[in-house]
Design a protein around this motif. Structure first.
Motif, PDB file in Angstrom:
ATOM      1  N   SER A  53      50.053  69.747  25.354  1.00 50.31           N
ATOM      2  CA  SER A  53      49.386  69.249  24.157  1.00 50.31           C
ATOM      3  C   SER A  53      48.185  68.652  24.303  1.00 50.31           C
ATOM      4  O   SER A  53      47.574  68.062  23.552  1.00 50.31           O
ATOM      5  CB  SER A  53      50.356  68.176  23.294  1.00 50.31           C
ATOM      6  N   ALA A 103      41.554  66.368  18.523  1.00 51.36           N
ATOM      7  CA  ALA A 103      41.482  64.961  17.792  1.00 51.36           C
ATOM      8  C   ALA A 103      40.620  64.153  18.294  1.00 51.36           C
ATOM      9  O   ALA A 103      40.170  63.269  17.308  1.00 51.36           O
ATOM     10  CB  ALA A 103      43.077  64.404  17.978  1.00 51.36           C
ATOM     11  N   CYS A 104      40.350  64.064  19.375  1.00 52.31           N
ATOM     12  CA  CYS A 104      39.074  63.171  19.935  1.00 52.31           C
ATOM     13  C   CYS A 104      37.672  63.755  19.109  1.00 52.31           C
ATOM     14  O   CYS A 104      37.050  62.737  18.815  1.00 52.31           O
ATOM     15  CB  CYS A 104      38.888  63.439  21.286  1.00 52.31           C
ATOM     16  N   ALA A 148      37.501  65.355  16.520  1.00 54.62           N
ATOM     17  CA  ALA A 148      37.516  64.895  14.869  1.00 54.62           C
ATOM     18  C   ALA A 148      37.297  63.470  14.904  1.00 54.62           C
ATOM     19  O   ALA A 148      36.638  62.937  13.909  1.00 54.62           O
ATOM     20  CB  ALA A 148      38.946  65.430  14.420  1.00 54.62           C
ATOM     21  N   ALA A 149      37.698  62.680  15.713  1.00 53.13           N
ATOM     22  CA  ALA A 149      37.617  61.282  15.555  1.00 53.13           C
ATOM     23  C   ALA A 149      36.158  60.851  15.626  1.00 53.13           C
ATOM     24  O   ALA A 149      35.512  60.236  15.093  1.00 53.13           O
ATOM     25  CB  ALA A 149      38.383  60.437  16.474  1.00 53.13           C
ATOM     26  N   ARG A 184      45.465  69.532  21.855  1.00 50.32           N
ATOM     27  CA  ARG A 184      45.427  69.124  20.159  1.00 50.32           C
ATOM     28  C   ARG A 184      44.975  67.580  20.592  1.00 50.32           C
ATOM     29  O   ARG A 184      44.058  67.081  19.890  1.00 50.32           O
ATOM     30  CB  ARG A 184      46.922  68.883  19.984  1.00 50.32           C
ATOM     31  N   TRP A 185      45.226  67.132  21.740  1.00 52.05           N
ATOM     32  CA  TRP A 185      44.455  65.698  21.913  1.00 52.05           C
ATOM     33  C   TRP A 185      42.982  65.663  21.908  1.00 52.05           C
ATOM     34  O   TRP A 185      42.285  64.949  21.431  1.00 52.05           O
ATOM     35  CB  TRP A 185      45.082  65.067  23.149  1.00 52.05           C
TER      36      TRP A 185
END
Length: 323
Positions: free
Chosen positions: A297, A304-305, A307-308, A300-301
């Motif tokens: 995964s 996500a980073c 997007a953050a 995905r991580w």
């Protein structure tokens, strides 16, 4: 069969004025260079023709000052009243190029209006057309007034055309189509026209104020009216030039504003996507120890980073009121 070419020895046109009825066209041979004319007349010469210059130079009934003014090499408008005559030169528009100007040289007394030009000019051509069409003009003051009327009308028309161009440009600018407006050439034309208008106005100031004693009062009144029209044309043209300058300033302002908006958008996009670029650059390094390399995964991580990071950048920009 041969063709006989007409040769009037440098005389463009000549007319004998009549108190009753239209003027009568005459040839140069009908006018003596020794005996003064018995009736009022107009002779208009091509000063590039040596024979015309020789005729004027040898005309004994023309005073020396008049011959000197007609054959002079002045390049600016002027008008002088001396004795019972008026001599000088007035700026006029070329017949074949309305953006260029030449001079029409004149000498006026009670019995004659002698004029000449080195390039075809508009006012003299229009006066010729008037007499050829049968317009009744019986005195030299009326003839000169008609010539000056055409001078003023030509300039007024040119000013009106520039006003229309500026009106159209102004409408385009305020409609947002300023990128299609080009006023440089028109501003140059307005500057040239203003110089000639001012030159003619200044040349006639003394004449309008102190015409010869034989000049009739109605003709003087008409000349002063034409002088007022010439002054109004100068003022209208100066106002139009000011409007053109303001339109150029408005165009520059809008172009700068548009450039600034584009730069702002590029800057904001760079600020938002810079964190994503940094993160993707870090995880694109081919070195050991990177997190989530073996994790299924991991992608995905990393997303996500990113997007953050984008969310944090947007929040900071909003906090600084930059969005």
């Amino acid at each position: 069969m041969g063709v006989e070419l007409h040769d009037n020895r440098g005389l463009i046109c000549g007319y004998l004025l009549q108190s009753q009825g239209p003027a009568v066209a005459i040839e140069i041979g009908a006018v003596s260079a020794v005996e003064p004319p018995a009736d009022a007349l107009w002779l208009h010469f091509n000063l590039n023709d040596g024979r015309a210059r020789a005729w004027i130079g040898g005309c004994t009934w023309l005073p020396a000052e008049g011959r000197e003014r007609l054959l002079g090499s002045e390049r600016s408008a002027f008008l002088e009243v001396w004795g019972n005559a008026i001599s000088g030169a007035l700026a006029d528009v070329y017949s074949d190029d309305p953006e260029r100007f030449g001079l029409v040289y004149v000498h006026v007394n009670q019995n004659c209006l002698i004029s000449g030009r080195r390039h075809p000019v508009t006012a003299a051509a229009l006066l010729h057309a008037d007499l050829a069409a049968g317009l009744p003009i019986d005195t030299t003051p009326a003839l000169f007034n008609r010539l000056f009327t055409h001078l003023v009308a030509t300039r007024t028309k040119a000013v009106a055309e520039f006003v229309a161009v500026i009106d159209q440009a102004e409408d385009r600018v305020f409609a947002g189509a300023y990128h299609a407006v080009r006023l440089g050439q028109h501003r140059g034309g307005m500057a040239r026209l203003r110089r000639q208008l001012v030159a003619d106005r200044n040349a006639c100031v003394d004449f309008f104020a102190h015409p010869p004693a034989w000049w009739p009062k109605p003709a003087t009144k008409n000349l002063r009216r034409l002088g007022g029209a010439l002054t109004s044309a100068v003022q209208d043209l100066e106002l139009t030039e000011d409007r053109a300058r303001l339109i150029n300033e408005e165009i520059d302002s809008r172009q700068i504003e548009r450039t600034n908006r584009n730069l702002y958008f590029v800057s904001m996009a760079a600020a938002v996507f810079l964190p994503m670029t940094v993160i993707s650059g870090i995880f694109g390094m081919n070195v050991g120890g990177l997190p989530w390399v073996e994790d299924a995964s991991g992608f995905r991580w990393v997303m996500a980073c990113m997007a953050a990071a984008v969310t944090l950048a947007l929040a900071l920009l909003a906090w600084r009121r930059m969005l």
